[in-house]
Design a protein around this motif. Sequence first.
Motif, PDB file in Angstrom:
ATOM      1  N   ASN A 234     158.363  43.729  30.591  1.00  0.00           N
ATOM      2  CA  ASN A 234     158.341  44.506  29.375  1.00  0.00           C
ATOM      3  C   ASN A 234     159.420  45.170  28.934  1.00  0.00           C
ATOM      4  O   ASN A 234     160.033  45.392  27.948  1.00  0.00           O
ATOM      5  CB  ASN A 234     156.897  45.170  29.089  1.00  0.00           C
ATOM      6  CG  ASN A 234     155.834  44.291  28.894  1.00  0.00           C
ATOM      7  OD1 ASN A 234     156.001  43.249  28.423  1.00  0.00           O
ATOM      8  ND2 ASN A 234     154.534  44.544  29.436  1.00  0.00           N
ATOM      9  N   LYS A 235     159.819  46.180  30.297  1.00  0.00           N
ATOM     10  CA  LYS A 235     161.077  46.846  29.881  1.00  0.00           C
ATOM     11  C   LYS A 235     162.248  46.152  29.645  1.00  0.00           C
ATOM     12  O   LYS A 235     163.159  46.594  28.914  1.00  0.00           O
ATOM     13  CB  LYS A 235     161.075  47.452  31.355  1.00  0.00           C
ATOM     14  CG  LYS A 235     160.597  49.008  31.688  1.00  0.00           C
ATOM     15  CD  LYS A 235     161.131  49.651  32.951  1.00  0.00           C
ATOM     16  CE  LYS A 235     160.327  50.985  33.203  1.00  0.00           C
ATOM     17  NZ  LYS A 235     160.957  51.700  34.267  1.00  0.00           N
ATOM     18  N   ARG A 237     162.518  43.128  28.415  1.00  0.00           N
ATOM     19  CA  ARG A 237     162.421  42.520  26.972  1.00  0.00           C
ATOM     20  C   ARG A 237     162.762  43.678  26.079  1.00  0.00           C
ATOM     21  O   ARG A 237     163.475  43.258  25.054  1.00  0.00           O
ATOM     22  CB  ARG A 237     161.037  42.097  26.846  1.00  0.00           C
ATOM     23  CG  ARG A 237     160.897  41.344  25.576  1.00  0.00           C
ATOM     24  CD  ARG A 237     159.177  40.934  25.190  1.00  0.00           C
ATOM     25  NE  ARG A 237     158.856  39.889  26.228  1.00  0.00           N
ATOM     26  CZ  ARG A 237     157.623  40.271  27.177  1.00  0.00           C
ATOM     27  NH1 ARG A 237     156.987  41.537  26.944  1.00  0.00           N
ATOM     28  NH2 ARG A 237     157.199  39.336  27.732  1.00  0.00           N
ATOM     29  N   ASN A 238     162.531  44.914  26.170  1.00  0.00           N
ATOM     30  CA  ASN A 238     163.139  45.857  25.237  1.00  0.00           C
ATOM     31  C   ASN A 238     164.319  46.100  25.232  1.00  0.00           C
ATOM     32  O   ASN A 238     164.914  46.590  24.341  1.00  0.00           O
ATOM     33  CB  ASN A 238     161.912  46.924  25.451  1.00  0.00           C
ATOM     34  CG  ASN A 238     160.533  46.939  25.187  1.00  0.00           C
ATOM     35  OD1 ASN A 238     160.234  45.959  24.420  1.00  0.00           O
ATOM     36  ND2 ASN A 238     159.706  47.673  25.722  1.00  0.00           N
ATOM     37  N   ALA A 241     166.083  43.359  23.417  1.00  0.00           N
ATOM     38  CA  ALA A 241     165.877  43.618  22.024  1.00  0.00           C
ATOM     39  C   ALA A 241     166.715  44.963  21.234  1.00  0.00           C
ATOM     40  O   ALA A 241     167.168  44.734  20.374  1.00  0.00           O
ATOM     41  CB  ALA A 241     164.399  43.915  21.667  1.00  0.00           C
ATOM     42  N   SER A 242     166.799  45.769  22.295  1.00  0.00           N
ATOM     43  CA  SER A 242     167.508  47.033  21.842  1.00  0.00           C
ATOM     44  C   SER A 242     168.931  46.385  21.552  1.00  0.00           C
ATOM     45  O   SER A 242     169.715  47.079  20.594  1.00  0.00           O
ATOM     46  CB  SER A 242     167.325  48.012  22.838  1.00  0.00           C
ATOM     47  OG  SER A 242     168.198  49.193  22.311  1.00  0.00           O
ATOM     48  N   LYS A 265     165.489  51.753  27.366  1.00  0.00           N
ATOM     49  CA  LYS A 265     164.312  51.118  27.441  1.00  0.00           C
ATOM     50  C   LYS A 265     164.018  51.112  29.132  1.00  0.00           C
ATOM     51  O   LYS A 265     162.856  50.742  29.410  1.00  0.00           O
ATOM     52  CB  LYS A 265     164.209  49.903  26.846  1.00  0.00           C
ATOM     53  CG  LYS A 265     164.600  50.054  25.443  1.00  0.00           C
ATOM     54  CD  LYS A 265     163.338  50.968  24.757  1.00  0.00           C
ATOM     55  CE  LYS A 265     163.662  51.007  23.324  1.00  0.00           C
ATOM     56  NZ  LYS A 265     162.783  51.981  22.530  1.00  0.00           N
TER      57      LYS A 265
END
Length: 356
Positions: A234-235, A237-238, A241-242, A265
């Motif tokens: 999840n880290k 993935r963020n 995305a950022s 992130k």
Amino acid sequence: MVSNMTEFVLLLGSCERMFRGPYDTHLYIDNFMFGRQVEKQQVMSVLLQENLPDPFAPAVLPIIGISRVGKKTLVAHVCSNERVRSHFSSVLHLNGENICKMEYDEASIPAGPGRTLVVVEFASDIDDESWQKFSSSARRMGRGSKIIIISRIEKLTRLGTVRPVRVNSLSLEEYSYLFKVLAFGSTDPEEHPRLASVANELAVLMGGSLVTANVCADIFRNNQNVEFWLHVLNKYRNVVASNLSTFREHPKLRMERDRRIDITKLVSTSTSAPLHLMPPHCGDDDSTRGLPKVRFGDLIAGSAVVPKEEFELVARESRIPPYKKFLNVAKFSDQLKSSRRQHRRPSPSNKRQRLD
């Protein structure tokens, strides 16, 4: 017929064996070079053959590939091969700056009857005049000597006398396999389908980055907990995305282009300002001495105390030749703005010129 067959068998016996398994080749415990069998054979073929048509003119082999794809690791493994080591009496490592600054006297390039292998790493292009001086001086080396050029600059292929070897990123299938081998260690991924699923998804997100794969694999190997792996997934993935939102580029692409990457992130605790990973630098860079050091794996795992000001992020230290350290400076966005203002601030002399 029998005589010809005997010669054929002897010829085959002198050739280096090719491995059938595309993934298990060069896969050793802890210290390994993954795959690259085709590229290795291409390089060795050039190094071990005669220089034609002029045996005293060293053949020049460019090895071209994007940043951090394994070019120097490939050359290091070729140079450690027994056939190559016995073929050359000496191996000389240079960089492009050395060549431009060299005084081409008799002592600058080794001369003698033995073959010499010269490995030159280029971080930037070189003018044709400087290269011509170097290549002319290199003719003093022994018959059959060779020159390898390592760079990510495509224009340098013009210096080659043979077809360049291009080191490309691993395919997704190869990359995913490598990542799982590193992350699971001696554990069988098939016995942990949820972990394997996380690893497959993360392999896609990482976009083929070998540095990121090694960093994540190190922390996964020490903590094979599903919730932890999902937390890291999840880290990252963020982070992706950022960077896509801010820069419209994947972090892997920005790394290849020596652009800063938003890694805010990855930090478990909230920060007052966005955190950016700056382009890599050499381990002996004086400008970074004295900065606090944080291991990238600890930052991702959430076990690191993040300094309040810029710090040096140690991505990883290679366990195989050439044992390269991957170092970056991490800066907060307010520090980036401050450094930009300092760069733009006119010098006193410039002020006087405008006043005059």
